[in-house]
Design a protein around this motif. Structure first.
Motif, PDB file in Angstrom:
ATOM      1  N   GLU A  22       0.818  -1.208   0.000  1.00 21.05           N
ATOM      2  CA  GLU A  22       0.000   0.000   0.000  1.00 21.05           C
ATOM      3  C   GLU A  22       0.857   1.266   0.000  1.00 21.05           C
ATOM      4  N   TYR A  23       2.101   1.149   0.424  1.00 21.99           N
ATOM      5  CA  TYR A  23       2.992   2.307   0.408  1.00 21.99           C
ATOM      6  C   TYR A  23       3.149   2.826  -1.005  1.00 21.99           C
ATOM      7  N   VAL A  24       3.213   1.925  -1.978  1.00 23.12           N
ATOM      8  CA  VAL A  24       3.398   2.312  -3.374  1.00 23.12           C
ATOM      9  C   VAL A  24       2.244   3.206  -3.819  1.00 23.12           C
ATOM     10  N   LYS A  25       1.030   2.860  -3.447  1.00 25.52           N
ATOM     11  CA  LYS A  25      -0.146   3.649  -3.809  1.00 25.52           C
ATOM     12  C   LYS A  25      -0.171   4.984  -3.064  1.00 25.52           C
ATOM     13  N   GLY A  26       0.350   5.015  -1.869  1.00 26.05           N
ATOM     14  CA  GLY A  26       0.305   6.209  -1.030  1.00 26.05           C
ATOM     15  C   GLY A  26       1.237   7.320  -1.448  1.00 26.05           C
ATOM     16  N   GLN A  68      14.772   7.463  -5.339  1.00 27.71           N
ATOM     17  CA  GLN A  68      14.864   6.378  -6.317  1.00 27.71           C
ATOM     18  C   GLN A  68      13.813   5.325  -6.005  1.00 27.71           C
ATOM     19  N   LEU A  69      13.430   4.593  -7.025  1.00 32.32           N
ATOM     20  CA  LEU A  69      12.464   3.515  -6.863  1.00 32.32           C
ATOM     21  C   LEU A  69      13.171   2.172  -6.917  1.00 32.32           C
ATOM     22  N   LYS A  70      12.856   1.327  -5.970  1.00 37.09           N
ATOM     23  CA  LYS A  70      13.358  -0.054  -5.951  1.00 37.09           C
ATOM     24  C   LYS A  70      12.164  -0.944  -5.654  1.00 37.09           C
ATOM     25  N   ASP A  71      11.833  -1.812  -6.580  1.00 34.85           N
ATOM     26  CA  ASP A  71      10.679  -2.712  -6.438  1.00 34.85           C
ATOM     27  C   ASP A  71       9.397  -1.958  -6.136  1.00 34.85           C
ATOM     28  N   GLY A  72       9.259  -0.757  -6.708  1.00 34.94           N
ATOM     29  CA  GLY A  72       8.062   0.051  -6.517  1.00 34.94           C
ATOM     30  C   GLY A  72       8.082   0.924  -5.283  1.00 34.94           C
ATOM     31  N   LEU A  73       9.001   0.679  -4.370  1.00 35.99           N
ATOM     32  CA  LEU A  73       9.097   1.469  -3.144  1.00 35.99           C
ATOM     33  C   LEU A  73      10.068   2.625  -3.344  1.00 35.99           C
TER      34      LEU A  73
END
Length: 70
Positions: free
Chosen positions: A10-14, A37-42
């Motif tokens: 849910e962090y990715v959506k937030g 930076q993004l790593k695995d969507g996070l």
């Protein structure tokens, strides 16, 4: 066997709705350079995971400062 991440997806959506991270998220999705930076969507700033306000940010902060390991 599937490995589950420690942090919720849910962090990715937030990131898009969070006041602290929405502009940085938009830049990253457009491919612009940033401190983030993004790593695995996070999203990370350096080695620190960015936790949106509607995530468990306060819980993570409390745990970090009250833990006997900290």
């Amino acid at each position: 066997m599937k490995i589950q991440p420690v942090v919720p997806s849910e962090y990715v959506k937030g990131y898009n709705t969070d006041a602290d991270f929405n502009s940085a998220s938009a830049k990253l999705l457009q491919g612009k350079t940033s401190d983030f930076q993004l790593k695995d969507g996070l999203m990370y700033k350096g080695t620190q995971l960015c936790i949106p306000e509607d995530g468990d940010r306060l819980q993570w902060i409390r745990e970090a400062y009250t833990s006997k390991v900290a």
